[in-house]
Design a protein around this motif. Sequence first.
Motif, PDB file in Angstrom:
ATOM      1  N   ALA A 172      -8.333  20.312 -17.837  1.00  0.00           N
ATOM      2  CA  ALA A 172      -9.367  20.305 -16.797  1.00  0.00           C
ATOM      3  C   ALA A 172     -10.601  21.091 -17.238  1.00  0.00           C
ATOM      4  CB  ALA A 172      -8.801  20.885 -15.500  1.00  0.00           C
ATOM      5  N   SER A 173     -10.389  22.208 -17.926  1.00  0.00           N
ATOM      6  CA  SER A 173     -11.514  23.003 -18.412  1.00  0.00           C
ATOM      7  C   SER A 173     -12.333  22.227 -19.441  1.00  0.00           C
ATOM      8  CB  SER A 173     -11.026  24.311 -19.037  1.00  0.00           C
ATOM      9  OG  SER A 173     -10.433  25.129 -18.079  1.00  0.00           O
ATOM     10  N   VAL A 174     -11.637  21.615 -20.384  1.00  0.00           N
ATOM     11  CA  VAL A 174     -12.340  20.855 -21.419  1.00  0.00           C
ATOM     12  C   VAL A 174     -13.017  19.629 -20.814  1.00  0.00           C
ATOM     13  CG1 VAL A 174     -12.031  19.471 -23.508  1.00  0.00           C
ATOM     14  CG2 VAL A 174     -10.875  21.662 -23.297  1.00  0.00           C
ATOM     15  N   GLY A 175     -12.274  18.875 -20.030  1.00  0.00           N
ATOM     16  CA  GLY A 175     -12.825  17.645 -19.459  1.00  0.00           C
ATOM     17  C   GLY A 175     -13.908  17.871 -18.430  1.00  0.00           C
ATOM     18  N   GLY A 176     -13.809  18.961 -17.683  1.00  0.00           N
ATOM     19  CA  GLY A 176     -14.782  19.202 -16.631  1.00  0.00           C
ATOM     20  C   GLY A 176     -15.977  20.019 -17.047  1.00  0.00           C
ATOM     21  N   CYS A 177     -15.769  20.976 -17.941  1.00  0.00           N
ATOM     22  CA  CYS A 177     -16.846  21.919 -18.270  1.00  0.00           C
ATOM     23  C   CYS A 177     -17.528  21.628 -19.602  1.00  0.00           C
ATOM     24  CB  CYS A 177     -16.313  23.337 -18.281  1.00  0.00           C
ATOM     25  SG  CYS A 177     -15.657  23.859 -16.694  1.00  0.00           S
ATOM     26  N   LEU A 178     -16.812  21.081 -20.561  1.00  0.00           N
ATOM     27  CA  LEU A 178     -17.418  20.840 -21.869  1.00  0.00           C
ATOM     28  C   LEU A 178     -18.612  19.886 -21.799  1.00  0.00           C
ATOM     29  CD1 LEU A 178     -17.214  21.629 -24.818  1.00  0.00           C
ATOM     30  CD2 LEU A 178     -15.661  19.714 -25.160  1.00  0.00           C
ATOM     31  N   PRO A 179     -18.530  18.777 -21.056  1.00  0.00           N
ATOM     32  CA  PRO A 179     -19.721  17.921 -20.953  1.00  0.00           C
ATOM     33  C   PRO A 179     -20.921  18.656 -20.336  1.00  0.00           C
ATOM     34  CG  PRO A 179     -17.783  16.721 -20.230  1.00  0.00           C
ATOM     35  CD  PRO A 179     -17.362  18.151 -20.421  1.00  0.00           C
ATOM     36  N   CYS A 180     -20.656  19.541 -19.392  1.00  0.00           N
ATOM     37  CA  CYS A 180     -21.755  20.322 -18.792  1.00  0.00           C
ATOM     38  C   CYS A 180     -22.375  21.248 -19.823  1.00  0.00           C
ATOM     39  CB  CYS A 180     -21.246  21.128 -17.598  1.00  0.00           C
ATOM     40  SG  CYS A 180     -20.662  20.102 -16.250  1.00  0.00           S
ATOM     41  N   ALA A 181     -21.548  21.863 -20.657  1.00  0.00           N
ATOM     42  CA  ALA A 181     -22.069  22.763 -21.690  1.00  0.00           C
ATOM     43  C   ALA A 181     -22.899  21.998 -22.714  1.00  0.00           C
ATOM     44  CB  ALA A 181     -20.917  23.495 -22.383  1.00  0.00           C
ATOM     45  N   ILE A 182     -22.410  20.834 -23.107  1.00  0.00           N
ATOM     46  CA  ILE A 182     -23.143  20.031 -24.085  1.00  0.00           C
ATOM     47  C   ILE A 182     -24.442  19.501 -23.477  1.00  0.00           C
ATOM     48  CG2 ILE A 182     -23.068  17.889 -25.433  1.00  0.00           C
ATOM     49  CD1 ILE A 182     -20.076  18.463 -25.871  1.00  0.00           C
ATOM     50  N   GLY A 183     -24.411  19.171 -22.200  1.00  0.00           N
ATOM     51  CA  GLY A 183     -25.590  18.631 -21.529  1.00  0.00           C
ATOM     52  C   GLY A 183     -26.510  19.688 -20.956  1.00  0.00           C
ATOM     53  N   LEU A 184     -26.356  20.927 -21.377  1.00  0.00           N
ATOM     54  CA  LEU A 184     -27.177  22.019 -20.872  1.00  0.00           C
ATOM     55  C   LEU A 184     -28.664  21.728 -21.042  1.00  0.00           C
ATOM     56  CD1 LEU A 184     -26.716  24.807 -19.629  1.00  0.00           C
ATOM     57  CD2 LEU A 184     -26.744  25.768 -21.917  1.00  0.00           C
ATOM     58  N   PHE A 185     -29.036  21.157 -22.179  1.00  0.00           N
ATOM     59  CA  PHE A 185     -30.414  20.760 -22.449  1.00  0.00           C
ATOM     60  C   PHE A 185     -30.401  19.273 -22.784  1.00  0.00           C
ATOM     61  CE2 PHE A 185     -30.245  25.234 -23.805  1.00  0.00           C
ATOM     62  CZ  PHE A 185     -31.250  25.756 -23.009  1.00  0.00           C
ATOM     63  N   PRO A 186     -31.449  18.540 -22.428  1.00  0.00           N
ATOM     64  CA  PRO A 186     -31.471  17.107 -22.758  1.00  0.00           C
ATOM     65  C   PRO A 186     -31.549  16.897 -24.271  1.00  0.00           C
ATOM     66  CG  PRO A 186     -33.593  17.792 -21.861  1.00  0.00           C
ATOM     67  CD  PRO A 186     -32.662  18.964 -21.741  1.00  0.00           C
ATOM     68  N   GLN A 187     -30.967  15.811 -24.741  1.00  0.00           N
ATOM     69  CA  GLN A 187     -31.013  15.488 -26.173  1.00  0.00           C
ATOM     70  C   GLN A 187     -32.450  15.310 -26.640  1.00  0.00           C
ATOM     71  OE1 GLN A 187     -28.298  15.377 -28.167  1.00  0.00           O
ATOM     72  NE2 GLN A 187     -29.560  14.999 -29.942  1.00  0.00           N
ATOM     73  N   GLU A 188     -33.225  14.590 -25.852  1.00  0.00           N
ATOM     74  CA  GLU A 188     -34.648  14.412 -26.144  1.00  0.00           C
ATOM     75  C   GLU A 188     -35.417  15.432 -25.317  1.00  0.00           C
ATOM     76  OE1 GLU A 188     -36.617  12.285 -28.129  1.00  0.00           O
ATOM     77  OE2 GLU A 188     -34.736  11.831 -29.140  1.00  0.00           O
ATOM     78  N   ALA A 189     -35.952  16.438 -25.968  1.00  0.00           N
ATOM     79  CA  ALA A 189     -36.691  17.486 -25.267  1.00  0.00           C
ATOM     80  C   ALA A 189     -38.184  17.192 -25.352  1.00  0.00           C
ATOM     81  CB  ALA A 189     -36.383  18.836 -25.896  1.00  0.00           C
TER      82      ALA A 189
END
Length: 150
Positions: free
Chosen positions: A102-119
């Motif tokens: 649950a931690s990996v599936g729920g929080c890891l995408p949020c951590a990776i998406g912290l900043f947009p890929q195209e800034a």
Amino acid sequence: AATAAVAGKAVPYCAVASANVFNFVAMRSSEIFTGIPVKDKEGATLGMSQEAAKTAVFQGAITRAVIPAPILLLPPIIMRALDKLPYPPRLRPAIELGVIVASVGGCLPCAIGLFPQEASLPVSKLEKHFQGLRTSKGEPVEFVTFNKGV
């Protein structure tokens, strides 16, 4: 004793996060000196910007520091709270696995998406040679976009 237990859980996180940041900065440090490609709103490459590279490396380093947090910090905290509940000891591995998933599936995408890929950055924050540029339609370039990497 509780403070020592919590601090003990933070040591692996600090080690992994600092290694992540160091590795990321070491691999991308050349971009700070050479710059990264920046584009206008039409997608036309305007040149290489060291200022955009600094922003990209900074955002990437923050992302790399946050990525291990859900995996290394949340499960021990959640399991410590769950240990106060009555459940059969043989269920502990399954519960712990569920918490980790649950931690990996729920929080890891949020951590990776912290900043947009195209800034994007306003041209005013870039080097002088980007000031006063115009698009192919003759409009002034006010913002540039760049790929920040991960």
